[in-house]
Write an enzyme that holds these catalytic residues in place. Structure first.
Site, mmCIF file in Angstrom:
data_model
loop_
_atom_site.group_PDB
_atom_site.id
_atom_site.type_symbol
_atom_site.label_atom_id
_atom_site.label_comp_id
_atom_site.label_asym_id
_atom_site.label_seq_id
_atom_site.Cartn_x
_atom_site.Cartn_y
_atom_site.Cartn_z
ATOM 1 N N ASP A 1 0.881 -1.348 0.112
ATOM 2 C CA ASP A 1 -0.167 0.014 -0.145
ATOM 3 C C ASP A 1 0.831 1.262 0.072
ATOM 4 O O ASP A 1 2.121 1.159 0.368
ATOM 5 C CB ASP A 1 -0.867 0.086 1.285
ATOM 6 N N GLU B 1 0.386 -0.783 5.921
ATOM 7 C CA GLU B 1 1.403 -0.357 6.453
ATOM 8 C C GLU B 1 1.274 1.318 6.818
ATOM 9 O O GLU B 1 1.319 1.867 8.032
ATOM 10 C CB GLU B 1 2.810 -0.471 6.146
#
Lengths: 452, 452
Positions: A86, A150
């Site tokens: 991500d 994250e």
């Protein structure tokens, strides 16, 4: 032979990475939920074509985790590679010189959101693995765990790790999500800061008011929020939240000396950022301020009229996003609570204050005396011709502390970015050279680590 | 007879006003430039059908001014009606219970942007004029000057007035752009505050940075802006800009006593706004703080990441819109300069500060001993059955000072709004009853004023 394979496949490596970077996997923005999954599926496909035994997309309460493994011999050591697919939001988009999700190469650098943090660095591992498979050089077992949350606090990774301890059994964690001092000064990150990320809302009157009719008699929530934020630091740049520093591990004189050995040029630093002066906690160097001291920053603020022209409004609400970087042995949940209590306690009687926690992560320090660290050090020497310098990194990778706690595993932070890569900023980029050296160094690490 | 005409034409009056309110004449937003002109053309048409001799749309460097006149006899006195047909931006739009430009009547109130400020109040004058024409009761000459830039500082009105002194020759200015204390307590505004509206930009590093990598070592422009804003008030709620109060006219004990005679219930005031405590300059009452004391409010603030979720950014820039309400004898241009100098002077060395001025206006006090004031007072007595209370209004109508300076004319501020009308806010509204009483009171004023 390894160099050869990498350079002859360079263009394909990059075009594959570019396809991945084109998927806007912004985990913070629910409108991109589908894109985040697409990015996971793309990684799954690339891992399987690189030659893993099994690869799966593991569902979580949030974005999925991609897990893969290649077990060549159960008696050999196992490396668990962690990373995230991500990315940070791209805004402010108008400050990008090229569209954030249309990667381009300029001055031998890849410009795109996620080019360095962390798709580019994760993809080095995929291609290092492919290289070892193709050249029949894989010396040990490898497992991949790449998450999609994250940048929003890895909320569901903890549960996944707890529920899959057997599956995740390994000898070392390998992560590339940090930076080198420079290509001339290779370094290995041995410390990471933790994080507490808060959002506050200050409410004055129950509706936006005409600042002429009410101004001067009714408290303005923006002015109130500014005062409260201002009071969070004292004149020495220290954070005023009671108890905030109680658990901070002070470095020994020797540790401080070692830390400050890292090459650092204040003038270069200021010039590169375009600032006249630095500012930070009194009594500490810049390397200490960013590496081993806790901090508090307002990451965003908004309230009232922010459009074109002028609106004479006395707004009802003002908001801010405030995050704190933590160091050993601060505990994110405790700091979050201290902040919440303190911010509520300094709220003046003429406003109402709401405090919410976004996410947190624990600080971590990695060992420099482990076999894995030594292997990483040798790998850098092989490829860069220089012994890497151990550094403390200001950023946070909460998973490192989690791994230690849940799996009892140490982590090696083998990052190949540069502080100037503008991660989290417009025009994020990653050196093509860094990418290729990274692939090579990772292969060297496997060799060194398997030797032990 | 007058009451009769008004009530029998009530529905038409309102449906005409509604058509006008449907035109989003937001002068601050360049995307609405065409709508602003449409609103001017609509007014022109309604004035001519009401029976003026001439009406024209006068071009300016910005939005046009609508001018009309009806001269029945050059030897009779002339009333110059001023108002504005532009409106404030509607945002935050999501807080409106009904679309801002689709007027609706709820609990006998008209809900729409501009319903009170100032289209609704201007339209009372158009319909009062129509009433007098239809009933053959117009006792004097009348001129209309309605501008489209009041909400953005009337930048081009000064030039227009200077260049048209002969055309604008009159005996009194009549303006309805203020509020009554209540329908039970009619009032006439005798003082208005001036305005200086500023925008500031604070720049730290030359790009958005990762708050983990740089946080603690590089000054955060949001934190810096908050400190600078906080320092603009002292612990007594006084503004700290050097020289800010130098020209402020202190009221005599008698003036303060008269001012504080106005009915005011602090509990009602706080309950209506949903606040626990008021806040303002020490040593003054709420009526004084909003009426005769200068103030400073942040009207808007923004910087960093303000979207959904969390972004760990140390932003490059932070911005704020800051306005000051001025009282006699402060001068807007001087205060703008004092603010600019001061804000630059308090900029810490680790940020760069830009200050720009949006617009300003001069404070004004109107006479209570003039024939016009007495006529207005009698008109209120006729319609409301009570002598109006002279009040100081916190808002600004810069044109009042301009008229005095350029045309040597006094102004009568005959406003029919209520402080609770939420002008400049979501769900702005205007009482149907206020509108109809306003038309009637304006007709009564013409009669009283012509008598003198």
């Amino acid at each position: 032979m390894i160099k050869e394979y990498i350079s002859s496949n360079k263009d394909r490596f990059l075009s594959e990475l570019f396809d991945w970077l084109r998927i806007p996997s912004v985990s913070a923005d629910s409108r991109h939920k589908g894109d985040v999954r697409k990015a996971a599926e793309y990684l799954k496909e690339k891992l399987s074509s690189a030659g893993v035994d099994t690869v799966e997309i593991c569902e979580t309460k949030g974005h999925p985790i991609v897990y893969a493994e290649k077990i060549i011999n159960a008696s050999l050591p196992t490396i668990l590679v962690y990373g995230h697919y991500d990315v940070q939001p791209a805004d402010p988009i108008n400050l990008w010189d090229s569209p954030p999700f249309e990667p381009v190469i300029k001055d031998d650098k890849i410009f795109a959101r996620g080019s360095c943090d962390d798709k580019g660095q994760v993809y080095m591992h995929v291609k290092a693995f492919e290289t070892m498979m193709k050249l029949n050089l894989l010396p040990c077992n490898v497992k991949f765990m790449v998450e999609g949350e994250e940048e929003v606090g890895s909320d569901n990774l903890g549960t996944f790790v707890k529920e899959n301890k057997a599956k995740l059994k390994a000898d070392i964690i390998l992560i590339s999500d940090t930076a080198l001092i420079s290509l001339e000064h290779p370094s290995i990150t041995t410390g990471l800061r933790g994080l507490s990320y808060m959002e506050v809302e200050v409410t004055g009157p129950n509706r936006d008011l005409h600042s002429g009719v009410y101004g001067g008699a009714v408290a303005n929530p923006i002015n109130a929020l500014c005062s409260m934020i201002d009071s969070l630091h004292d004149e020495n740049g220290r954070i005023t939240i009671p108890g905030f520093y109680d658990k901070v591990a002070e470095l020994t004189a020797a540790e401080r000396e070692a830390l400050n050995k890292a090459p650092f040029d204040l003038k270069e630093y200021k010039d590169e950022l375009g600032i006249n002066e630095i500012k930070g906690e009194k009594g500490y160097t810049t390397l200490e301020r960013t590496g081993v001291r806790p901090t508090l920053d307002v990451n965003g603020i908004w309230g009232g009229y922010t459009g074109e022209g002028a609106k004479t409004v006395l707004p009802s609400k003002a908001h801010a996003k405030i995050s704190m970087r933590l160091v050993p042995n601060q505990v994110s949940a405790e700091i979050t609570e201290l902040f919440t209590k303190h911010f509520q306690s300094i709220a003046p009687p003429y406003v109402n204050v709401k405090v919410m926690a976004h996410h947190g992560g624990e600080p971590a320090v990695t060992r420099t005396d482990s076999e894995a660290y030594k292997a990483a050090s040798k790998a850098f020497e092989e490829v860069f011709g220089k012994t890497p310098i151990p550094t403390r990194d200001g950023g946070s990778i909460p998973i490192v502390a989690l791994f230690k706690k849940e799996l009892g595993l140490d982590t090696v932070l083998m990052g190949f970015g540069l502080d100037s890569d503008a991660i989290h900023s417009p025009n994020e980029h990653y050196g093509v050279h860094n990418f290729l050296l990274g692939v090579e160094t990772i292969v060297a690490f496997y060799k060194q680590f398997a030797k032990k």
